[in-house]
Design a protein around this motif. Structure first.
Motif, PDB file in Angstrom:
ATOM      1  N   LYS A  12       0.830  -1.211   0.000  1.00  0.00           N
ATOM      2  CA  LYS A  12       0.000   0.000   0.000  1.00  0.00           C
ATOM      3  C   LYS A  12       0.863   1.259   0.000  1.00  0.00           C
ATOM      4  O   LYS A  12       0.538   2.235  -0.679  1.00  0.00           O
ATOM      5  CB  LYS A  12      -0.933   0.000   1.211  1.00  0.00           C
ATOM      6  N   ASP A  13       1.952   1.237   0.738  1.00  0.00           N
ATOM      7  CA  ASP A  13       2.851   2.381   0.782  1.00  0.00           C
ATOM      8  C   ASP A  13       3.459   2.652  -0.591  1.00  0.00           C
ATOM      9  O   ASP A  13       3.509   3.796  -1.046  1.00  0.00           O
ATOM     10  CB  ASP A  13       3.948   2.157   1.824  1.00  0.00           C
ATOM     11  N   ARG A  16       0.763   4.022  -2.914  1.00  0.00           N
ATOM     12  CA  ARG A  16       0.453   5.414  -2.559  1.00  0.00           C
ATOM     13  C   ARG A  16       1.534   6.362  -3.074  1.00  0.00           C
ATOM     14  O   ARG A  16       1.233   7.427  -3.617  1.00  0.00           O
ATOM     15  CB  ARG A  16       0.325   5.528  -1.038  1.00  0.00           C
TER      16      ARG A  16
END
Length: 56
Positions: A12-13, A16
């Motif tokens: 997810k990082d 993003r």
């Protein structure tokens, strides 16, 4: 399961960061960037599915 959560956080990082970097430009992101974002989304969904199976 902590390993899955850590992996999910990393995926997810990374996604993003790619999205935010793409948003900095007034043009469409390169196809390769869009593809990578989509691939990460698939990986995120897969990890969430496995985590859901383990939690059941």
């Amino acid at each position: 399961m902590p390993n899955l959560e850590a992996l999910l956080d990393r995926l997810k990082d990374r996604q993003r960061k790619l999205i935010l970097a793409a948003a900095e430009h007034d043009t469409m992101p390169a196809d390769s960037v869009l593809k990578r974002i989509a691939e990460l989304e698939n990986a995120i969904a897969a990890v969430e599915a496995v985590a859901g199976e383990d939690g059941s």
